[in-house]
Write a protein that holds these residues in place. Sequence first.
Motif, PDB file in Angstrom:
ATOM      1  N   PRO A   2       0.937  -1.261   0.019  1.00  0.00           N
ATOM      2  CA  PRO A   2       0.097   0.126   0.109  1.00  0.00           C
ATOM      3  C   PRO A   2       0.902   1.380  -0.083  1.00  0.00           C
ATOM      4  O   PRO A   2       1.952   1.273   0.390  1.00  0.00           O
ATOM      5  CB  PRO A   2      -0.830   0.111   1.329  1.00  0.00           C
ATOM      6  CG  PRO A   2       0.042  -0.916   2.087  1.00  0.00           C
ATOM      7  CD  PRO A   2       0.669  -2.039   1.234  1.00  0.00           C
ATOM      8  N   SER A   3       0.325   2.254  -0.556  1.00  0.00           N
ATOM      9  CA  SER A   3       0.970   3.752  -0.627  1.00  0.00           C
ATOM     10  C   SER A   3       0.222   4.707  -0.081  1.00  0.00           C
ATOM     11  O   SER A   3      -1.104   4.469  -0.183  1.00  0.00           O
ATOM     12  CB  SER A   3       1.332   3.766  -2.054  1.00  0.00           C
ATOM     13  OG  SER A   3       2.394   2.898  -2.413  1.00  0.00           O
ATOM     14  N   ASP A  76      -3.739  -2.639   9.230  1.00  0.00           N
ATOM     15  CA  ASP A  76      -4.448  -2.298   8.077  1.00  0.00           C
ATOM     16  C   ASP A  76      -5.138  -0.769   7.956  1.00  0.00           C
ATOM     17  O   ASP A  76      -5.520  -0.425   7.088  1.00  0.00           O
ATOM     18  CB  ASP A  76      -5.496  -3.219   7.462  1.00  0.00           C
ATOM     19  CG  ASP A  76      -6.655  -3.355   8.476  1.00  0.00           C
ATOM     20  OD1 ASP A  76      -6.383  -2.982   9.646  1.00  0.00           O
ATOM     21  OD2 ASP A  76      -7.537  -4.341   8.223  1.00  0.00           O
ATOM     22  N   LYS A  77      -4.852  -0.030   9.027  1.00  0.00           N
ATOM     23  CA  LYS A  77      -5.157   1.055   9.089  1.00  0.00           C
ATOM     24  C   LYS A  77      -4.046   2.038   9.706  1.00  0.00           C
ATOM     25  O   LYS A  77      -3.409   1.849  10.543  1.00  0.00           O
ATOM     26  CB  LYS A  77      -6.368   1.225  10.147  1.00  0.00           C
ATOM     27  CG  LYS A  77      -7.707   0.702   9.512  1.00  0.00           C
ATOM     28  CD  LYS A  77      -8.897   0.807  10.433  1.00  0.00           C
ATOM     29  CE  LYS A  77     -10.059   0.286   9.792  1.00  0.00           C
ATOM     30  NZ  LYS A  77     -11.466   0.522  10.750  1.00  0.00           N
ATOM     31  N   LEU A  78      -4.123   3.488   9.194  1.00  0.00           N
ATOM     32  CA  LEU A  78      -3.322   4.275   9.742  1.00  0.00           C
ATOM     33  C   LEU A  78      -3.927   5.712  10.049  1.00  0.00           C
ATOM     34  O   LEU A  78      -4.901   5.973   9.279  1.00  0.00           O
ATOM     35  CB  LEU A  78      -1.874   4.661   9.099  1.00  0.00           C
ATOM     36  CG  LEU A  78      -1.987   4.800   7.365  1.00  0.00           C
ATOM     37  CD1 LEU A  78      -2.324   6.344   7.428  1.00  0.00           C
ATOM     38  CD2 LEU A  78      -0.671   4.593   6.972  1.00  0.00           C
ATOM     39  N   ALA A  79      -3.490   6.404  10.829  1.00  0.00           N
ATOM     40  CA  ALA A  79      -4.229   7.679  11.077  1.00  0.00           C
ATOM     41  C   ALA A  79      -3.389   8.878  10.745  1.00  0.00           C
ATOM     42  O   ALA A  79      -2.011   8.701  11.095  1.00  0.00           O
ATOM     43  CB  ALA A  79      -4.745   7.679  12.781  1.00  0.00           C
ATOM     44  N   ASN A  97      -7.689   3.240   5.474  1.00  0.00           N
ATOM     45  CA  ASN A  97      -7.642   1.646   5.353  1.00  0.00           C
ATOM     46  C   ASN A  97      -6.339   1.522   4.142  1.00  0.00           C
ATOM     47  O   ASN A  97      -6.737   1.779   3.149  1.00  0.00           O
ATOM     48  CB  ASN A  97      -8.855   1.029   4.883  1.00  0.00           C
ATOM     49  CG  ASN A  97      -8.743  -0.415   4.783  1.00  0.00           C
ATOM     50  OD1 ASN A  97      -8.080  -0.868   4.522  1.00  0.00           O
ATOM     51  ND2 ASN A  97      -9.776  -0.786   5.713  1.00  0.00           N
ATOM     52  N   THR A  98      -5.326   0.986   4.577  1.00  0.00           N
ATOM     53  CA  THR A  98      -4.245   0.771   3.522  1.00  0.00           C
ATOM     54  C   THR A  98      -4.392  -0.526   2.610  1.00  0.00           C
ATOM     55  O   THR A  98      -3.841  -0.546   1.523  1.00  0.00           O
ATOM     56  CB  THR A  98      -3.102   0.401   4.532  1.00  0.00           C
ATOM     57  OG1 THR A  98      -3.040  -0.676   5.131  1.00  0.00           O
ATOM     58  CG2 THR A  98      -2.433   1.505   5.347  1.00  0.00           C
ATOM     59  N   LYS A  99      -5.563  -1.215   2.777  1.00  0.00           N
ATOM     60  CA  LYS A  99      -6.056  -2.519   1.909  1.00  0.00           C
ATOM     61  C   LYS A  99      -6.806  -1.936   0.839  1.00  0.00           C
ATOM     62  O   LYS A  99      -6.483  -2.395  -0.226  1.00  0.00           O
ATOM     63  CB  LYS A  99      -6.451  -3.558   2.695  1.00  0.00           C
ATOM     64  CG  LYS A  99      -5.543  -4.323   3.715  1.00  0.00           C
ATOM     65  CD  LYS A  99      -6.064  -5.471   4.125  1.00  0.00           C
ATOM     66  CE  LYS A  99      -5.189  -6.409   5.120  1.00  0.00           C
ATOM     67  NZ  LYS A  99      -5.654  -7.388   5.717  1.00  0.00           N
ATOM     68  N   THR A 100      -7.956  -1.099   1.408  1.00  0.00           N
ATOM     69  CA  THR A 100      -8.936  -0.744   0.237  1.00  0.00           C
ATOM     70  C   THR A 100      -8.620   0.744  -0.222  1.00  0.00           C
ATOM     71  O   THR A 100      -9.277   1.160  -1.374  1.00  0.00           O
ATOM     72  CB  THR A 100     -10.262  -0.819   1.189  1.00  0.00           C
ATOM     73  OG1 THR A 100     -10.438   0.246   2.227  1.00  0.00           O
ATOM     74  CG2 THR A 100     -10.628  -2.032   1.622  1.00  0.00           C
ATOM     75  N   GLY A 101      -7.782   1.605   0.524  1.00  0.00           N
ATOM     76  CA  GLY A 101      -7.634   2.994   0.165  1.00  0.00           C
ATOM     77  C   GLY A 101      -8.636   3.906   0.638  1.00  0.00           C
ATOM     78  O   GLY A 101      -8.670   5.053   0.373  1.00  0.00           O
ATOM     79  N   GLU A 102      -9.681   3.476   1.471  1.00  0.00           N
ATOM     80  CA  GLU A 102     -10.795   4.085   1.786  1.00  0.00           C
ATOM     81  C   GLU A 102     -10.210   5.283   2.995  1.00  0.00           C
ATOM     82  O   GLU A 102      -9.689   4.624   3.941  1.00  0.00           O
ATOM     83  CB  GLU A 102     -11.900   3.304   2.352  1.00  0.00           C
ATOM     84  CG  GLU A 102     -12.844   4.301   2.965  1.00  0.00           C
ATOM     85  CD  GLU A 102     -14.172   3.262   3.588  1.00  0.00           C
ATOM     86  OE1 GLU A 102     -15.139   3.804   4.145  1.00  0.00           O
ATOM     87  OE2 GLU A 102     -14.021   2.180   3.562  1.00  0.00           O
ATOM     88  N   LYS A 103     -10.670   6.628   2.838  1.00  0.00           N
ATOM     89  CA  LYS A 103     -10.191   7.715   3.619  1.00  0.00           C
ATOM     90  C   LYS A 103     -11.545   8.073   4.603  1.00  0.00           C
ATOM     91  O   LYS A 103     -12.503   8.347   3.796  1.00  0.00           O
ATOM     92  CB  LYS A 103      -9.602   8.739   3.046  1.00  0.00           C
ATOM     93  CG  LYS A 103      -9.050   9.752   3.745  1.00  0.00           C
ATOM     94  CD  LYS A 103      -8.353  10.709   3.184  1.00  0.00           C
ATOM     95  CE  LYS A 103      -9.145  11.640   2.163  1.00  0.00           C
ATOM     96  NZ  LYS A 103      -8.589  12.799   1.579  1.00  0.00           N
TER      97      LYS A 103
END
Length: 293
Positions: A2-3, A76-79, A97-103
């Motif tokens: 993930p990026s 799988d998440k970062l703040a 969400n680093t897997k789905t890209g959802e912000k």
Amino acid sequence: TPSLYLPYTKLSSSATNDQSQPPSSLIETMDKSKSLTQKDYKARLLSKSKITSTDVATLPKPGTTAPVSIKFLGEDKLAYLLPPDATSMTRQLFVLNTKTGEKTQIKVGGVATEEGKFSLEEQMRRERARLMATGVTSYELSGENKDGKVMGLIPNGNGLYLWDTTTNDPRLLVDATHENLPKGTTILDAKISADGSTLAFVANDEVYAMPVVEGEGGSPTQITSGARDVEGTTNGVSDYLAMEELSRPEGFWLSPNGQLLAFEQVDEAHIPPYRIVHQAAPGGLAPSLVPDM
């Protein structure tokens, strides 16, 4: 892998809030089989546009808006903190969400303090930290508590909010109007213990602590004394040299289980006032100085 892509800024006469994609002209010409790099997001002038003196003097400077205070929430998440608009100085808290890209924006209650309306204590701390942003400018995370949850502490609008990181709904724990706090106080340097059980902060030169109980209210208790209303004395507030020269803004430290607290007591009463020379001012002195000082 993930990026986390940094937002870009387009310099043009018309404003844009779309930070999720590169410029459309870039999308048409780039090789979509390759990962985007910072070079792809480099700020560039649009055709027939000019950089004006207003553009140069505006904050934030073009291309300088980027995520800060990035912290992982599990695997799988970062703040992180980021203004929702590349032209804004007001930060908000987001979770990616680093897997789905959802912000997702974490909406914190309260009214954020605007520049020019901070208390003297908060202004001084912001100056020492070289902080110009407003809104949600910091947050703290605990380790996993007894229920396996990571709790967050979010200061905003002179109130402290508890954030269960498994949800998106922080709740108010305490604010400056609480009956146990001095009237008109400013809450400074709030911290949460590593086990998520205890909250501590400084108000009017004294340290307060309170239990963190989910679903229930709590009351702050003053745990230091002897500094309030004593000129030149503070408890739990880092001294000027530590903040300015040593990059150490903390003035107190909580133990991992929240049962013990170490704090710094500063006594600057022996330091005399110094005249501040203003070369262009009448008489060469700051107008706020007391006569015959």
